[in-house]
Design a protein around this motif. Structure first.
Motif, short mmCIF file in Angstrom:
data_model
loop_
_atom_site.label_atom_id
_atom_site.label_comp_id
_atom_site.label_asym_id
_atom_site.label_seq_id
_atom_site.Cartn_x
_atom_site.Cartn_y
_atom_site.Cartn_z
N ILE A 26 0.84 -1.20 0.00
CA ILE A 26 0.00 0.00 0.00
C ILE A 26 0.88 1.25 0.00
O ILE A 26 0.62 2.19 -0.75
CB ILE A 26 -0.96 -0.02 1.21
CG1 ILE A 26 -1.94 -1.20 1.08
CG2 ILE A 26 -1.70 1.30 1.34
CD1 ILE A 26 -2.75 -1.48 2.31
N GLU A 27 1.92 1.25 0.81
CA GLU A 27 2.81 2.41 0.88
C GLU A 27 3.58 2.61 -0.42
O GLU A 27 3.79 3.74 -0.85
CB GLU A 27 3.78 2.27 2.06
CG GLU A 27 3.11 2.42 3.41
CD GLU A 27 2.41 3.76 3.57
OE1 GLU A 27 2.95 4.80 3.17
OE2 GLU A 27 1.29 3.77 4.10
N LEU A 33 2.11 6.94 -6.70
CA LEU A 33 1.09 7.92 -7.06
C LEU A 33 1.55 9.34 -6.74
O LEU A 33 1.32 10.27 -7.52
CB LEU A 33 -0.23 7.61 -6.37
CG LEU A 33 -0.95 6.36 -6.85
CD1 LEU A 33 -2.17 6.07 -5.98
CD2 LEU A 33 -1.36 6.50 -8.30
N ARG A 34 2.22 9.52 -5.60
CA ARG A 34 2.76 10.84 -5.26
C ARG A 34 3.80 11.28 -6.28
O ARG A 34 3.82 12.44 -6.71
CB ARG A 34 3.38 10.83 -3.86
CG ARG A 34 2.38 10.91 -2.74
CD ARG A 34 3.04 11.21 -1.39
NE ARG A 34 4.05 10.23 -1.01
CZ ARG A 34 3.81 9.14 -0.30
NH1 ARG A 34 2.60 8.88 0.13
NH2 ARG A 34 4.77 8.31 0.02
N THR A 39 5.31 14.80 -10.80
CA THR A 39 6.02 14.93 -12.07
C THR A 39 5.07 14.96 -13.26
O THR A 39 5.50 14.76 -14.40
CB THR A 39 7.02 13.77 -12.25
OG1 THR A 39 6.30 12.54 -12.22
CG2 THR A 39 8.08 13.79 -11.17
N GLU A 40 3.82 15.26 -13.01
CA GLU A 40 2.80 15.20 -14.05
C GLU A 40 3.15 16.03 -15.29
O GLU A 40 2.98 15.58 -16.41
CB GLU A 40 1.47 15.68 -13.48
CG GLU A 40 0.32 15.61 -14.43
CD GLU A 40 -0.98 15.99 -13.77
OE1 GLU A 40 -2.02 15.73 -14.37
OE2 GLU A 40 -0.96 16.56 -12.67
#
Length: 63
Positions: A26-27, A33-34, A39-40
Motif C-alpha cells: 500500500i505504501e 502515485l505521489r 512529475t505530471e
C-alpha cells in the motif's frame, strides 16, 4: 461465478483481519502515485535514461 478483483479481495481481507494486510504494498503504491502527481507536467526527457525511453517510445517498429 466470477472471480473477485484484487481490489475486492484486498477489501475483504482488510475487513476480515486488518492486521494481516501487507502495508508495504500500500505504501509503495502511494509513493508511486505521489511521484506521478509531482512529475505530471515533466517531459520524459528530464528523467534518468530519458534518451533510451524516448527512443523506445518513438520506435516505429515497436508494437
Amino acid at each position: 461465478m466470477t472471480k473477485p478483483s484484487k481490489e475486492v479481495e484486498k477489501i475483504e481481507q482488510l475487513l476480515a483481519d486488518p492486521w494481516a494486510v501487507d502495508i508495504q504494498d500500500i505504501e509503495e503504491e502511494r509513493a508511486n502515485l505521489r511521484f506521478l502527481k509531482a512529475t505530471e507536467g515533466t517531459p520524459v526527457t528530464e528523467f534518468k535514461d530519458a534518451k533510451e525511453v524516448a527512443d523506445w517510445l518513438n520506435d516505429p517498429d515497436e508494437d
